[in-house]
Design an enzyme around this catalytic site. Structure first.
Site, PDB file in Angstrom:
ATOM      1  N   LYS A  30      -2.602   8.800  10.126  1.00 15.24           N
ATOM      2  CA  LYS A  30      -1.526   8.724  11.104  1.00 15.24           C
ATOM      3  C   LYS A  30      -0.161   8.748  10.402  1.00 15.24           C
ATOM      4  O   LYS A  30      -0.027   8.309   9.274  1.00 15.24           O
ATOM      5  CB  LYS A  30      -1.673   7.432  11.924  1.00 15.24           C
ATOM      6  N   GLY A  31       0.849   9.245  11.096  1.00 12.05           N
ATOM      7  CA  GLY A  31       2.187   9.275  10.525  1.00 12.05           C
ATOM      8  C   GLY A  31       2.721   7.879  10.250  1.00 12.05           C
ATOM      9  O   GLY A  31       2.476   6.943  11.014  1.00 12.05           O
ATOM     10  N   GLY A  32       3.429   7.727   9.131  1.00  9.72           N
ATOM     11  CA  GLY A  32       4.091   6.465   8.824  1.00  9.72           C
ATOM     12  C   GLY A  32       3.247   5.392   8.181  1.00  9.72           C
ATOM     13  O   GLY A  32       3.649   4.227   8.141  1.00  9.72           O
ATOM     14  N   VAL A  33       2.071   5.758   7.656  1.00 10.91           N
ATOM     15  CA  VAL A  33       1.197   4.738   7.053  1.00 10.91           C
ATOM     16  C   VAL A  33       1.257   4.736   5.526  1.00 10.91           C
ATOM     17  O   VAL A  33       0.608   3.913   4.880  1.00 10.91           O
ATOM     18  CB  VAL A  33      -0.270   4.914   7.521  1.00 10.91           C
ATOM     19  N   LYS A  35       0.994   7.858   3.535  1.00 13.87           N
ATOM     20  CA  LYS A  35       0.146   8.911   2.966  1.00 13.87           C
ATOM     21  C   LYS A  35       0.747   9.504   1.695  1.00 13.87           C
ATOM     22  O   LYS A  35       0.042   9.728   0.707  1.00 13.87           O
ATOM     23  CB  LYS A  35      -0.059  10.035   3.992  1.00 13.87           C
ATOM     24  N   THR A  37       2.975   8.288  -0.469  1.00 14.76           N
ATOM     25  CA  THR A  37       2.933   7.364  -1.608  1.00 14.76           C
ATOM     26  C   THR A  37       1.527   7.298  -2.185  1.00 14.76           C
ATOM     27  O   THR A  37       1.342   7.342  -3.412  1.00 14.76           O
ATOM     28  CB  THR A  37       3.383   5.958  -1.172  1.00 14.76           C
ATOM     29  N   ASP A  59       2.893  18.740   4.676  1.00 10.10           N
ATOM     30  CA  ASP A  59       3.566  18.103   5.811  1.00 10.10           C
ATOM     31  C   ASP A  59       4.938  18.758   5.988  1.00 10.10           C
ATOM     32  O   ASP A  59       5.739  18.762   5.060  1.00 10.10           O
ATOM     33  CB  ASP A  59       3.732  16.607   5.540  1.00 10.10           C
TER      34      ASP A  59
END
Length: 351
Positions: A30-33, A35, A37, A59
């Site tokens: 999901k976006g903002g988790v 990924k 990093t 992305d």
């Protein structure tokens, strides 16, 4: 039957580093988790055990340059501080636009017409990565929906080729007439389209075989201990299973550990909430390597910060102090005394 402690999967990504046959490592969720990093750190760890590693961001909202604090472009660029780690940023969906749409158009021909520019760009992308001479390629993928469309593309195109050839043999020049009717020029006409797809069939089959080979390809799911992320991770795992793409690693990011210095009511409430979803992750993925990463007070950017944080990918996080011990109680008393003194100082200033 639940696995015993000895046979439970190790809660690190060491299995990824030990699997020398891996060629493709996808990192998504999901976006903002976190990924990007996580994919950056995995590429750094792989660079320590492989001759050459490439990390590709697919992305459209690229963050790879921000994480490494170095500008990357559409061609492989050596990451500062490394001799065998390269990075690039591409957008395999940038030309995913409708052409020749037209209302009332039969769905088959509509899909075929709409797919033409996508086929061209994505095939170029697949050919590009196929010819790259790196021992391992890490994909920092877009949010789940975009990633699934990219992964299913080789299989979808292979099926489309069979369908087009079947139509050609059954209906003769009908396909050509329809493409001309809806304004598709000779470049995308029947013969050109079929010839192009036939010429690329070998590439498509190779990509399919490699994506479905667990010795060559794996997908690492990144998430956080919240409901929507749990839901998205389960959806992702189910879809990957349907595509026959191997996945056996889950990274749970931004975990607040109960044994860390958690004093505020808000953080304690978050710990309880997170624990509920952590329990569900362990129940759903008891045969996965589940790696928990601690929530930090600062961002992880730059090569040195990434290297420092990478220890949590290989060694399970150990809280500073265990709950219920004499040391923990003394620490809490000391913190409370300091808080009282600070409050008294504030009160004195107001008098």
């Amino acid at each position: 039957m639940a696995e015993n402690q000895e046979s439970s999967p190790v809660p690190t990504v060491q299995n990824i580093l030990d699997q020398n046959s891996l060629k493709w490592v996808f990192v998504g969720g999901k976006g903002g988790v976190g990924k990007t990093t996580c994919s950056a750190i995995i590429s750094i760890l792989l660079a320590g055990v492989r001759p050459s590693v490439l990390i590709i961001s697919t992305d459209p909202a690229h963050n790879l340059s921000d994480v490494f604090q170095q500008r990357f472009i559409k061609t492989p660029t050596l990451v500062n501080g490394f001799t065998n780690l390269f990075a690039m940023e591409v957008d395999p969906t940038s030309e995913d636009e409708n052409v020749g749409g037209g209302e009332g158009m039969d769905s088959l021909f509509s899909d075929l017409a709409n797919a033409i520019p996508v086929v061209g760009y994505k095939i170029k992308f697949l050919e590009l990565v196929q010819t790259m001479d790196y021992s391992c390629i890490v994909f920092d993928t877009a949010p789940t929906g975009h990633t699934l469309r990219l992964l299913q593309f080789p299989a979808t195109l292979e099926k489309g080729l069979v369908k087009v050839m079947s139509l050609k043999s059954k209906f003769g020049g009908l396909l050509s007439q329809v493409t001309r009717l809806f304004g598709i020029d000779d470049e995308f006409g029947e013969d050109a389209l079929v010839g192009r797809l036939e010429g690329l069939k070998e590439v498509i089959e190779q990509v399919n075989e490699q994506f479905e080979d667990p010795d060559l390809t794996t997908f690492i799911c990144v998430c956080i201990p919240e409901f929507l992320s749990l839901y998205e991770t389960e959806r992702l795992v189910q879809e990957l299973t349907k595509f026959e793409i191997d996945t056996h690693n889950v990274i749970i990011n931004q975990v607040i550990f109960d044994n860390d210095e958690v004093e505020s009511k808000l953080l304690k409430a978050r710990v309880r909430m997170q624990q509920k979803y952590l329990d569900q992750f362990y129940m759903l993925y008891d045969d996965f390597h589940i790696t928990k990463l601690p929530l930090l007070p600062e961002e992880v950017t730059g090569v040195e910060a990434l290297k420092t944080f990478s220890q949590h990918f290989l060694t399970p996080h150990e809280p500073a102090i265990s709950r219920g011990t004499k040391e923990e109680l003394e620490r809490r008393i000391s913190a409370l005394k300091k808080h009282v003194l600070d409050t008294e100082d504030e009160l004195e200033k107001l008098r």
